[in-house]
Scaffold this active site. Structure first.
Site, PDB file in Angstrom:
ATOM      1  N   SER A 119       0.877  -1.173   0.000  1.00 28.93           N
ATOM      2  CA  SER A 119       0.000   0.000   0.000  1.00 28.93           C
ATOM      3  C   SER A 119       0.913   1.221   0.000  1.00 28.93           C
ATOM      4  CB  SER A 119      -0.923  -0.037   1.223  1.00 28.93           C
ATOM      5  OG  SER A 119      -1.767   1.079   1.244  1.00 28.93           O
ATOM      6  N   TYR A 179      -3.834   7.108  -7.471  1.00 24.04           N
ATOM      7  CA  TYR A 179      -2.899   6.327  -6.651  1.00 24.04           C
ATOM      8  C   TYR A 179      -3.471   6.094  -5.243  1.00 24.04           C
ATOM      9  CZ  TYR A 179       1.746   5.027  -4.764  1.00 24.04           C
ATOM     10  OH  TYR A 179       2.803   4.373  -4.183  1.00 24.04           O
TER      11      TYR A 179
HETATM   12  P1  NAP Z   1       9.877   1.139  -8.719  1.00 20.91           P
HETATM   13  O1  NAP Z   1      11.310   1.309  -8.359  1.00 20.91           O
HETATM   14  O2  NAP Z   1       9.314   1.901  -9.880  1.00 20.91           O
HETATM   15  O3  NAP Z   1       9.615  -0.413  -8.914  1.00 20.91           O
HETATM   16  C1  NAP Z   1       8.374  -0.910  -9.338  1.00 20.91           C
HETATM   17  C2  NAP Z   1       8.599  -2.023 -10.326  1.00 20.91           C
HETATM   18  O4  NAP Z   1       7.316  -2.502 -10.788  1.00 20.91           O
HETATM   19  C3  NAP Z   1       9.351  -1.545 -11.584  1.00 20.91           C
HETATM   20  O5  NAP Z   1      10.332  -2.471 -11.983  1.00 20.91           O
HETATM   21  C4  NAP Z   1       8.234  -1.437 -12.590  1.00 20.91           C
HETATM   22  O6  NAP Z   1       8.662  -1.522 -13.940  1.00 20.91           O
HETATM   23  C5  NAP Z   1       7.398  -2.634 -12.199  1.00 20.91           C
HETATM   24  N1  NAP Z   1       6.083  -2.622 -12.846  1.00 20.91           N
HETATM   25  C6  NAP Z   1       5.388  -1.563 -13.323  1.00 20.91           C
HETATM   26  N2  NAP Z   1       4.274  -1.979 -13.945  1.00 20.91           N
HETATM   27  C7  NAP Z   1       4.261  -3.331 -13.853  1.00 20.91           C
HETATM   28  C8  NAP Z   1       3.392  -4.334 -14.330  1.00 20.91           C
HETATM   29  N3  NAP Z   1       2.290  -4.017 -15.030  1.00 20.91           N
HETATM   30  N4  NAP Z   1       3.680  -5.628 -14.061  1.00 20.91           N
HETATM   31  C9  NAP Z   1       4.801  -5.961 -13.373  1.00 20.91           C
HETATM   32  N5  NAP Z   1       5.685  -5.054 -12.928  1.00 20.91           N
HETATM   33  C10 NAP Z   1       5.421  -3.750 -13.170  1.00 20.91           C
HETATM   34  O7  NAP Z   1       8.910   1.492  -7.510  1.00 20.91           O
HETATM   35  P2  NAP Z   1       9.091   1.325  -5.917  1.00 20.91           P
HETATM   36  O8  NAP Z   1       9.249   2.671  -5.365  1.00 20.91           O
HETATM   37  O9  NAP Z   1      10.068   0.260  -5.593  1.00 20.91           O
HETATM   38  O10 NAP Z   1       7.624   0.839  -5.533  1.00 20.91           O
HETATM   39  C11 NAP Z   1       7.288  -0.486  -5.174  1.00 20.91           C
HETATM   40  C12 NAP Z   1       5.915  -0.470  -4.516  1.00 20.91           C
HETATM   41  O11 NAP Z   1       5.962   0.315  -3.325  1.00 20.91           O
HETATM   42  C13 NAP Z   1       4.820   0.146  -5.393  1.00 20.91           C
HETATM   43  O12 NAP Z   1       3.609  -0.572  -5.225  1.00 20.91           O
HETATM   44  C14 NAP Z   1       4.676   1.542  -4.825  1.00 20.91           C
HETATM   45  O13 NAP Z   1       3.405   2.095  -5.062  1.00 20.91           O
HETATM   46  C15 NAP Z   1       4.933   1.285  -3.350  1.00 20.91           C
HETATM   47  N6  NAP Z   1       5.347   2.469  -2.621  1.00 20.91           N
HETATM   48  C16 NAP Z   1       6.523   3.111  -2.925  1.00 20.91           C
HETATM   49  C17 NAP Z   1       6.880   4.243  -2.196  1.00 20.91           C
HETATM   50  C18 NAP Z   1       8.142   5.002  -2.445  1.00 20.91           C
HETATM   51  O14 NAP Z   1       8.325   6.057  -1.830  1.00 20.91           O
HETATM   52  N7  NAP Z   1       9.037   4.533  -3.291  1.00 20.91           N
HETATM   53  C19 NAP Z   1       6.027   4.729  -1.205  1.00 20.91           C
HETATM   54  C20 NAP Z   1       4.857   4.059  -0.947  1.00 20.91           C
HETATM   55  C21 NAP Z   1       4.523   2.929  -1.654  1.00 20.91           C
HETATM   56  P3  NAP Z   1       8.883  -0.107 -14.738  1.00 20.91           P
HETATM   57  O15 NAP Z   1      10.099   0.515 -14.124  1.00 20.91           O
HETATM   58  O16 NAP Z   1       9.061  -0.549 -16.143  1.00 20.91           O
HETATM   59  O17 NAP Z   1       7.630   0.702 -14.517  1.00 20.91           O
END
Ligand code: NAP
Length: 254
Positions: free
Chosen positions: A150, A163
């Site tokens: 989440s 989002y």
């Molecule tokens: P990230 O570095 O962008 O990693 C997300 C990964 O998911 C990327 O490799 C992305 O590929 C892949 N992805 C996108 N669309 C997809 C699909 N349809 N099927 C399979 N994989 C897909 O993001 P992150 O920051 O690590 O985020 C991970 C999770 O934590 C997410 O759910 C995010 O909403 C949540 N979150 C993150 C934060 C934060 O501050 N970083 C805060 C709260 C929640 P592409 O690069 O090609 O898009």
């Protein structure tokens, strides 16, 4: 849950938080399946080079057949699914309505595409990942765990209608599944990170914006992907944790 030799499927596992979790579970001796739209072979190879057990599979969480094939891959490769982490997520931020200052009239709207793109990955993707992983666990007679990503934005964040709605929906699924799946020995828990230093957050971040964020986070810094991975490890190891969302935000609130 003892993590050694457990099969852990992580969507979005080739980047950011997902990759940190893959590395951390591998360090516990788990067999990790990295499921992502790209970069899966490189990510899995990196873990193997560090002495861990990992395999990569291309998976688009929006696609029912792709998610089912991912669970089949885990079963064919490692014998089943014990933990699934529905981590894949995207941002498509924007205002619900943009009003022109000069005219006071609505000049732009959040498009249905902008809404749907986020719902497809962050909500339908989590639904499909949880459903197919739980099916694999039940059919494979394995007790298991679903961890859903989440966000602090679940409270309703400015400029994040799409989002925030998706991340609030993830909490509802966490509670529903903790009730429905407990009888099969499957736990479900969510993690709501605050601002974490990953490509998703950092790629378009201006230094001024970064400073502003730091000021509203009580611990004075963004979180690290490894700290979210540690939260997942805690959930996995503590069998009492189910039906809840753990906030890992450095004290930040919206
Ligand atoms: P990230 O570095 O962008 O990693 C997300 C990964 O998911 C990327 O490799 C992305 O590929 C892949 N992805 C996108 N669309 C997809 C699909 N349809 N099927 C399979 N994989 C897909 O993001 P992150 O920051 O690590 O985020 C991970 C999770 O934590 C997410 O759910 C995010 O909403 C949540 N979150 C993150 C934060 C934060 O501050 N970083 C805060 C709260 C929640 P592409 O690069 O090609 O898009």
């Amino acid at each position: 849950m003892e993590l050694k030799d457990k099969v852990v499927v992580i969507t979005g596992g080739a980047s950011g938080i997902g990759l940190a979790m893959a590395q951390r579970f591998a360090a516990e001796g788990s067999k990790v399946v990295i499921a992502d739209v790209k970069g899966v072979d490189e990510a899995a190879a990196g873990i193997r080079e560090a002495g861990g057990q990992a395999a990569g599979v291309v998976c688009d969480v929006r696609d029912e057949a792709s998610v089912a094939a991912t669970m089949k891959f885990a079963t064919d490769t490692w014998g089943g699914v014990d933990v699934a982490i529905a981590n894949a997520g995207i941002l498509r931020d924007g205002l619900l309505l943009r009003v022109d200052k000069a005219t006071g009239m609505v000049a732009d709207r959040m498009s249905v595409k902008q809404w749907q793109d986020v719902i497809d990955v962050n909500l339908t993707g989590v639904f499909l990942t949880g459903r197919e992983a739980a099916a694999a666990m039940i059919d494979g007679r394995r007790r298991g765990l679903l961890i859903l990503l989440s966000s602090i934005s679940k409270e309703g964040n400015f400029g994040q209608t799409n989002y925030s709605a998706s991340k609030a929906g993830v909490i509802a699924m966490t509670v529903a599944w903790s009730r429905e799946l407990a009888r099969f020995g499957i736990r479900t828990a969510a993690i709501a990170p605050g601002f974490i230093e990953t490509p998703m957050v950092m790629k378009d971040m201006k230094p001024e914006a970064l400073e502003k964020f730091k000021q509203i986070i009580p611990i004075g810094r963004l979180g690290k992907p490894e700290e979210i991975a540690e939260t997942a490890i805690f959930i996995a190891k503590c069998d009492l944790v189910t039906g809840v969302c753990i906030e890992a935000t450095g004290g930040m609130r919206l």
